[in-house]
Design an enzyme around this catalytic site. Structure first.
Site, PDB file in Angstrom:
ATOM      1  N   CYS A   1      -3.924  -3.109  -0.716  1.00  0.00           N
ATOM      2  CA  CYS A   1      -4.912  -2.287  -1.427  1.00  0.00           C
ATOM      3  C   CYS A   1      -6.110  -3.094  -1.886  1.00  0.00           C
ATOM      4  O   CYS A   1      -7.223  -2.570  -1.966  1.00  0.00           O
ATOM      5  CB  CYS A   1      -4.252  -1.575  -2.608  1.00  0.00           C
ATOM      6  SG  CYS A   1      -3.483  -2.666  -3.820  1.00  0.00           S
TER       7      CYS A   1
ATOM      8  N   LYS B   1      11.546   5.648  -6.794  1.00  0.00           N
ATOM      9  CA  LYS B   1      11.364   6.356  -5.530  1.00  0.00           C
ATOM     10  C   LYS B   1      10.600   5.439  -4.584  1.00  0.00           C
ATOM     11  O   LYS B   1       9.391   5.295  -4.673  1.00  0.00           O
ATOM     12  CB  LYS B   1      10.590   7.656  -5.755  1.00  0.00           C
ATOM     13  CG  LYS B   1      10.909   8.766  -4.727  1.00  0.00           C
ATOM     14  CD  LYS B   1      10.548   8.447  -3.298  1.00  0.00           C
ATOM     15  CE  LYS B   1       9.087   8.700  -3.013  1.00  0.00           C
ATOM     16  NZ  LYS B   1       8.783   8.492  -1.543  1.00  0.00           N
TER      17      LYS B   1
ATOM     18  N   GLU C   1     -10.971   3.625   2.680  1.00  0.00           N
ATOM     19  CA  GLU C   1      -9.894   2.634   2.765  1.00  0.00           C
ATOM     20  C   GLU C   1      -9.148   2.838   4.075  1.00  0.00           C
ATOM     21  O   GLU C   1      -8.450   3.829   4.272  1.00  0.00           O
ATOM     22  CB  GLU C   1      -8.933   2.769   1.586  1.00  0.00           C
ATOM     23  CG  GLU C   1      -7.877   1.680   1.573  1.00  0.00           C
ATOM     24  CD  GLU C   1      -6.937   1.804   0.389  1.00  0.00           C
ATOM     25  OE1 GLU C   1      -6.516   0.749  -0.133  1.00  0.00           O
ATOM     26  OE2 GLU C   1      -6.624   2.930  -0.007  1.00  0.00           O
TER      27      GLU C   1
ATOM     28  N   THR D   1      -5.275   6.980  -3.529  1.00  0.00           N
ATOM     29  CA  THR D   1      -5.965   7.698  -4.588  1.00  0.00           C
ATOM     30  C   THR D   1      -5.642   9.191  -4.539  1.00  0.00           C
ATOM     31  O   THR D   1      -5.454   9.831  -5.583  1.00  0.00           O
ATOM     32  CB  THR D   1      -7.476   7.467  -4.477  1.00  0.00           C
ATOM     33  OG1 THR D   1      -7.753   6.074  -4.701  1.00  0.00           O
ATOM     34  CG2 THR D   1      -8.244   8.287  -5.497  1.00  0.00           C
TER      35      THR D   1
ATOM     36  N   GLU E   1      -2.035   3.185  -9.939  1.00  0.00           N
ATOM     37  CA  GLU E   1      -2.692   2.009  -9.360  1.00  0.00           C
ATOM     38  C   GLU E   1      -2.936   2.386  -7.904  1.00  0.00           C
ATOM     39  O   GLU E   1      -2.007   2.434  -7.106  1.00  0.00           O
ATOM     40  CB  GLU E   1      -1.802   0.768  -9.501  1.00  0.00           C
ATOM     41  CG  GLU E   1      -2.541  -0.543  -9.262  1.00  0.00           C
ATOM     42  CD  GLU E   1      -2.633  -0.894  -7.796  1.00  0.00           C
ATOM     43  OE1 GLU E   1      -3.749  -0.763  -7.235  1.00  0.00           O
ATOM     44  OE2 GLU E   1      -1.622  -1.288  -7.213  1.00  0.00           O
TER      45      GLU E   1
ATOM     46  N   GLY F   1      -2.324   9.640  -6.104  1.00  0.00           N
ATOM     47  CA  GLY F   1      -2.430   9.354  -7.525  1.00  0.00           C
ATOM     48  C   GLY F   1      -2.985  10.536  -8.303  1.00  0.00           C
ATOM     49  O   GLY F   1      -2.522  10.856  -9.408  1.00  0.00           O
TER      50      GLY F   1
ATOM     51  N   GLY G   1      -0.198   3.597  -4.805  1.00  0.00           N
ATOM     52  CA  GLY G   1      -0.380   4.264  -3.526  1.00  0.00           C
ATOM     53  C   GLY G   1      -1.814   4.734  -3.384  1.00  0.00           C
ATOM     54  O   GLY G   1      -2.727   4.209  -4.030  1.00  0.00           O
TER      55      GLY G   1
END
Length: 495
Positions: A301, A190, A399, A245, A266, A248, A243
Site C-alpha cells: 500500500c 478475518k 492504486e 479505500t 488503514e 474501508g 485494505g
C-alpha cells in the site's frame, strides 16, 4: 541445513495446513459446511479447501469472544500473565517460522526470502514488543482541587474485529492482533480469502501458548460475507481494517448502520518518491527505488509507485532504475534465487495488465508491460516503467497494486510538492536531497502519514504507520496503536 530451493519445496510438499474456523480454541468447519479453494498463485494448483465463514460463523466467533471478555479470563488477568502468554506465542511463531513462511509463500505468492527473513521474524518481534508494553503502560492523575482525586485509566474496548489483507498475511494480522490483545481485548480475526492459512495457524498456536479459549478466534471467508457480517455485528466494539479505500468506506457505513462501533481504516496509497538533483547518492536512490517499488511484486500500500524526478537528472535516473529492475529474477517464489514473484491471483494479474494496457495510451512504456511467458499460474507480470506520465492520469492517480512505476518530471521544488499532494491518497512519501533545509520544507509540506528522507518506506514497530485523506486515519505499530484498542475512563473521588 542449507535452506535452498529443495529445502523449501520439501517443506511445501509436506504441508497439511489447518483450514478451518478457530472458535473457542478449536478448529471447526463452517456451519453451512461450505468451503472455498485457496490456490498457489505461482502454480495455479490448489493448496487447501478452507472453511467458508459466513454470518452464522461470525456470530459464533463474536459470542465466544464476548464470553471470554466478560469473564475477565484475559481482560482482567494480571499484566504479567498476559505478557507471558504473548511472549510464549512469539516464541511459538519463531519455533514454527519455516512452516509459517512457506504457508505465506505458497498461499500468497510472496518470496520465501521475504517471508522467512523478514515477515515471520518481524511478526514475532512485534508480538514481543507489545508483550513488553503490557506492564509498562500507565494511567494518569489529573490536576484537581486539594482533597479531590481524578484518575484517568485506559480500559479494553471489548471485542475487536480485525480484517487484514493478503499481501502480508501473517505480519499484518500481528499488526492488529498484538496490540489489541495486549490491551486486554478479545479478537475475531478475518484474514483475506486469498491467503488465510497462516492466520488460521496463528489462531491454533495462540491456544498452545496459553491464550484462553475465545480470546482469539479466526474466521476465514469472503469479504462480502464474513467481512461484512463482522462489520455489521452489533456486539463488535471496534473494527481494525487494512485494505482498499473502497472497502474501508464500507466498514464506516457498516458501523453507522449498526452500533456505531469504532472503525480504524488503514487504506490504499499512491506514494510519491521525490528525487532532487542535489541528492548525495543518486545511484543508491535509483537502486532503492527499484528494489522497494518492485518488492512484493508492487503489492504494497505504501509502494513508491509515483517517481517524481528533477528534470535535469531524470534521463539518467530512470535509466538506472530500469537497469536495476532488469536485474530482477522473476520466478518460483520458493527458490531463494528469485527476486520477483507472482501477483496474488489471476484476477489481480488481469487487473494490473488492464492498467498497463490503458497506460500506454497516454504515457511512454520504457520497460516491461507484459506477463512473463513460460511460468505457470498466469500471475507473473514484468517490472514495468512508464515515463512522461501526466500527473492527472489514471497511472498517477489510481492504486494499481502491481509492479508498475509511473515517472513524472519537475523543475521546481514547489512543483514537486504540488504534484505529490495532488492525490486522493496520503499514506507515505520519500524525499531525496542533500539539503537539510529543503528536506525539512518538503517533508512539512507533504500531506502524508510518513515521510522517508533519503530512503524509502522507513518502517519500524516504534513509529506509527498510517495515512491521511483517503488512505484512512487508522494507525498501526508503536505505542500509539494501543490507544485505539482502549477507551478512556475518568474516575473522580470527591473529598
Amino acid at each position: 541445513m542449507t535452506k535452498d530451493s529443495a529445502y523449501w519445496h520439501g517443506m511445501a510438499a509436506g504441508l497439511a495446513p489447518a483450514s478451518g474456523i478457530v472458535v473457542d480454541g478449536r478448529e471447526e468447519g463452517a456451519e453451512s459446511g461450505a468451503t472455498f479453494t485457496t490456490r498457489n498463485p505461482a502454480t495455479g494448483r490448489p493448496i487447501a479447501e478452507v472453511a467458508r465463514g459466513d454470518t452464522p460463523d461470525v456470530d459464533r466467533a463474536v459470542r465466544s469472544a464476548r464470553r471470554a471478555f466478560d469473564s475477565g479470563v484475559w481482560a482482567a488477568a494480571p499484566p504479567a500473565e498476559r505478557k507471558a502468554v504473548l511472549l510464549r506465542l512469539a516464541a511459538l511463531v519463531l519455533e514454527h517460522a519455516d512452516e509459517l513462511a512457506v504457508l505465506d509463500t505458497v498461499d500468497g505468492g510472496k518470496l520465501i526470502t521475504d517471508t522467512s527473513q523478514f515477515d515471520v521474524p518481524g511478526a514475532a518481534a512485534i508480538l514481543q514488543w507489545y508483550a513488553e508494553m503490557i506492564d509498562k503502560t500507565y494511567g494518569e492523575v489529573a490536576p484537581t482541587a486539594p482533597g479531590d482525586l481524578a484518575i484517568v485509566t485506559r480500559e479494553p474496548l471489548g471485542v475487536v474485529g480485525a480484517v487484514v489483507p493478503w499481501n502480508y498475511p501473517l505480519e499484518m494480522a500481528i499488526w492488529k492482533v498484538a496490540p489489541a490483545l495486549a490491551a486486554g481485548n478479545s479478537v475475531v480475526l478475518k484474514p483475506a480469502e486469498q491467503s488465510p492459512l497462516s492466520a488460521i495457524r496463528l489462531g491454533l498456536l495462540a491456544v498452545r501458548a496459553g491464550l484462553p479459549a475465545g480470546v482469539l478466534n479466526v474466521v476465514p471467508g469472503y469479504g462480502h460475507e464474513a467481512g461484512r457480517a463482522l462489520g455489521e455485528h452489533p456486539d463488535v466494539d471496534c473494527i481494525a481494517f487494512t485494505g482498499s479505500t473502497a472497502v474501508g468506506k464500507l466498514y464506516l457505513q457498516y458501523a453507522g448502520a449498526s452500533n456505531l462501533k469504532q472503525v480504524w481504516p488503514e487504506c490504499g496509497g499512491k506514494s510519491a518518491n521525490i528525487v532532487f538533483a542535489d541528492a548525495a547518492d543518486l545511484a543508491a536512490a535509483a537502486r532503492l527505488t527499484a528494489d522497494r517499488m518492485f518488492g512484493c511484486a508492487g503489492q504494497v500500500c505504501s509502494a513508491n509507485s509515483r517517481l517524481l524526478v528533477e528534470k535535469s537528472v531524470a534521463k539518467d535516473f530512470v535509466a538506472a532504475v530500469s537497469a536495476r529492475a532488469m536485474e530482477l529474477v522473476v520466478g518460483d517464489p520458493l527458490d531463494p534465487a528469485s527476486t520477483l514473484g507472482p501477483l496474488v491471483s489471476p484476477e489481480q494479474a488481469e487487473r494490473v495488465m488492464g492498467h498497463i494496457e490503458r497506460g500506454q495510451e497516454s504515457a511512454a512504456l520504457v520497460l516491461g508491460g507484459h506477463r512473463v511467458e513460460g511460468l505457470p499460474g498466469g500471475c507473473f507480470v514484468e517490472p514495468t516503467v512508464f515515463t512522461d506520465v501526466d500527473p492527472a492520469s489514471a497511472l498517477a492517480q489510481e492504486e494499481i497494486f502491481g509492479p508498475v512505476l509511473a515517472v513524472t518530471t519537475f523543475e521546481r521544488e514547489e512543483e514537486a510538492v504540488r504534484i505529490a499532494n495532488d492525490s486522493s491518497y496520503g499514506l507515505a512519501a520519500s524525499v531525496w536531497s542533500d539539503g537539510l533545509a529543503r528536506t525539512l520544507r518538503v517533508s512539512r509540506a507533504l500531506r502524508v502519514g510518513t515521510v522517508s528522507v533519503n530512503t524509502i518506506d522507513a518502517l519500524d514497530v516504534v513509529t506509527p504507520f498510517g495515512g491521511v485523506k483517503q488512505s484512512g486515519f487508522g494507525r498501526d505499530l508503536s505505542a500509539h496503536s494501543l490507544e485505539k484498542y482502549t477507551s478512556l475512563k475518568t474516575t473522580w473521588f470527591a473529598s
